[in-house]
Design a protein around this motif. Structure first.
Motif, short mmCIF file in Angstrom:
data_model
loop_
_atom_site.label_atom_id
_atom_site.label_comp_id
_atom_site.label_asym_id
_atom_site.label_seq_id
_atom_site.Cartn_x
_atom_site.Cartn_y
_atom_site.Cartn_z
N GLN A 96 0.71 -1.16 0.04
CA GLN A 96 -0.13 0.04 -0.06
C GLN A 96 0.87 1.07 -0.01
OE1 GLN A 96 -2.51 0.67 3.20
NE2 GLN A 96 -4.23 1.12 2.04
N ASP A 97 1.85 1.35 0.92
CA ASP A 97 2.52 2.59 0.87
C ASP A 97 3.43 2.57 -0.35
OD1 ASP A 97 1.90 3.04 3.58
OD2 ASP A 97 3.81 2.47 4.55
N LEU A 98 4.04 1.70 -0.75
CA LEU A 98 4.90 1.78 -2.05
C LEU A 98 4.19 2.21 -3.10
CD1 LEU A 98 7.66 -0.40 -2.89
CD2 LEU A 98 5.90 -0.03 -4.64
N ALA A 148 11.54 11.95 -16.49
CA ALA A 148 10.39 11.47 -15.89
C ALA A 148 10.64 10.40 -14.88
CB ALA A 148 9.24 11.12 -16.59
N ARG A 149 11.45 9.36 -15.39
CA ARG A 149 11.92 8.26 -14.57
C ARG A 149 12.86 8.67 -13.36
NH1 ARG A 149 13.42 3.96 -19.39
NH2 ARG A 149 11.37 3.12 -19.65
N LEU A 150 13.79 9.70 -13.56
CA LEU A 150 14.56 9.95 -12.75
C LEU A 150 14.02 10.77 -11.62
CD1 LEU A 150 17.57 11.30 -14.69
CD2 LEU A 150 17.71 9.20 -13.52
N ALA A 151 12.80 11.32 -11.85
CA ALA A 151 12.11 12.35 -11.00
C ALA A 151 11.32 11.37 -10.18
CB ALA A 151 11.09 13.16 -11.61
N VAL A 152 10.91 10.22 -10.73
CA VAL A 152 9.99 9.31 -9.69
C VAL A 152 10.87 8.36 -9.04
CG1 VAL A 152 8.48 7.10 -9.85
CG2 VAL A 152 7.98 9.14 -11.62
N ARG A 153 12.22 8.32 -9.68
CA ARG A 153 13.06 7.37 -8.76
C ARG A 153 13.50 7.94 -7.53
NH1 ARG A 153 18.21 7.15 -7.21
NH2 ARG A 153 18.06 9.30 -7.54
N GLU A 154 13.55 9.28 -7.77
CA GLU A 154 14.05 10.07 -6.85
C GLU A 154 13.01 10.14 -5.63
OE1 GLU A 154 15.31 14.05 -7.60
OE2 GLU A 154 15.62 14.53 -5.81
N ALA A 155 11.93 10.20 -5.88
CA ALA A 155 10.52 10.37 -4.90
C ALA A 155 10.57 8.99 -4.21
CB ALA A 155 9.46 10.62 -5.66
N MET A 156 11.09 7.97 -4.82
CA MET A 156 10.88 6.52 -4.35
C MET A 156 12.01 6.02 -3.87
SD MET A 156 7.62 5.93 -5.19
CE MET A 156 7.64 4.20 -4.58
#
Lengths: 166, 85
Positions: A96-98, A148-156
């Motif tokens: 859920q969190d992820l 976009a991937r780098l931004a999502v990766r950073e957030a994750m």
């Protein structure tokens, strides 16, 4: 058509449209496609053409409701409602969190970066197909996708176990 | 990174080059030669190695969203289209 409708709904909802509006966008996409079918020359694949119409329709809706959608993008309700439909409660609890963080990270992207990521990484279109949907040349598409991937990766990053990834 | 300024400059050039191509690498869209170049750099660069690993994990999670259950809207959409035409 049934399959296309459900896939388009999944795409549009990840563009940031709330459920009811996403359904409206899907319906409007089919109406527009039906009216324009004579102009479809078969130069692209049918679903590529359909996705393009859906993107334009979603953008139209979002422009009209930009302020409201900004609020929706940071609103956990839509994300929770997706999580609530997961089939296994146990699995849902584990992820859920992820998953919620991932959905939030995707929705936080500017539209021009969110669309490539949704089409390529979530919908599984090839680079060529997704670039064609967006009417971009492949290098431009890839550049947006990578950012976009780098931004999502950073957030994750906090959620990802590096030891597991290698 | 140890070594003189020239080695460092070469390393940084490789670093920037690799950083910009990690997505293409993961998508299998690099030539064999460029793939090797990425692998060579990620072996000696902890930052790129970590970036590659976490990017790979991010992609795996993103692909998982495709199968996230969503309600089927097809029947409703088809029915409303039938009524309106």
């Amino acid at each position: 058509m049934r399959l296309h409708a459900d896939r388009l709904y999944a795409v549009v909802i990840r563009f940031g449209a709330p459920g009811g509006e996403a359904e409206e966008i899907v319906q409007e996409t089919f109406v527009r496609a039906w009216r324009a079918i004579g102009r479809f020359k078969g130069e692209s694949q049918f679903f590529t053409w359909l996705y393009r119409i859906a993107i334009n329709e979603a953008k139209r809706h979002m422009t009209r409701r930009a302020a409201q959608l900004e609020r929706v993008a940071s609103d956990d309700m839509a994300l929770e409602s997706i999580g609530d439909r997961a089939p296994s409660p146990q699995l849902r609890a584990e992820h859920q969190d992820l998953r919620a963080a991932l959905e939030r990270a995707v929705r936080a992207l500017p539209m021009d970066y969110r669309i490539p990521l949704v089409l390529r990484d979530i919908e599984g279109l090839s680079t060529a197909q997704a670039a064609a949907v967006m009417q971009l040349r492949e290098p431009a598409f890839k550049s947006r996708l990578h950012r976009a991937r780098l931004a999502v990766r950073e957030a994750m990053e906090d959620y990802l176990d590096v030891e597991d990834q290698a | 990174m140890n070594g003189g300024p020239i080695k460092r400059r070469i390393f940084m050039r490789q670093h920037r080059w690799t950083h910009a191509r990690l997505s293409d690498y993961l998508d299998g869209e690099l030539s064999h030669r460029d793939e090797e170049r990425v692998e060579q750099h990620t072996r000696i660069c902890p930052e790129c190695s970590r970036l590659l690993a976490t990017l790979r994990g991010t992609l795996r999670e993103l692909m998982g969203l495709h199968d996230e259950p969503l309600p089927s809207v097809a029947d409703g959409v088809i029915e409303r289209l039938r009524r309106s035409w």
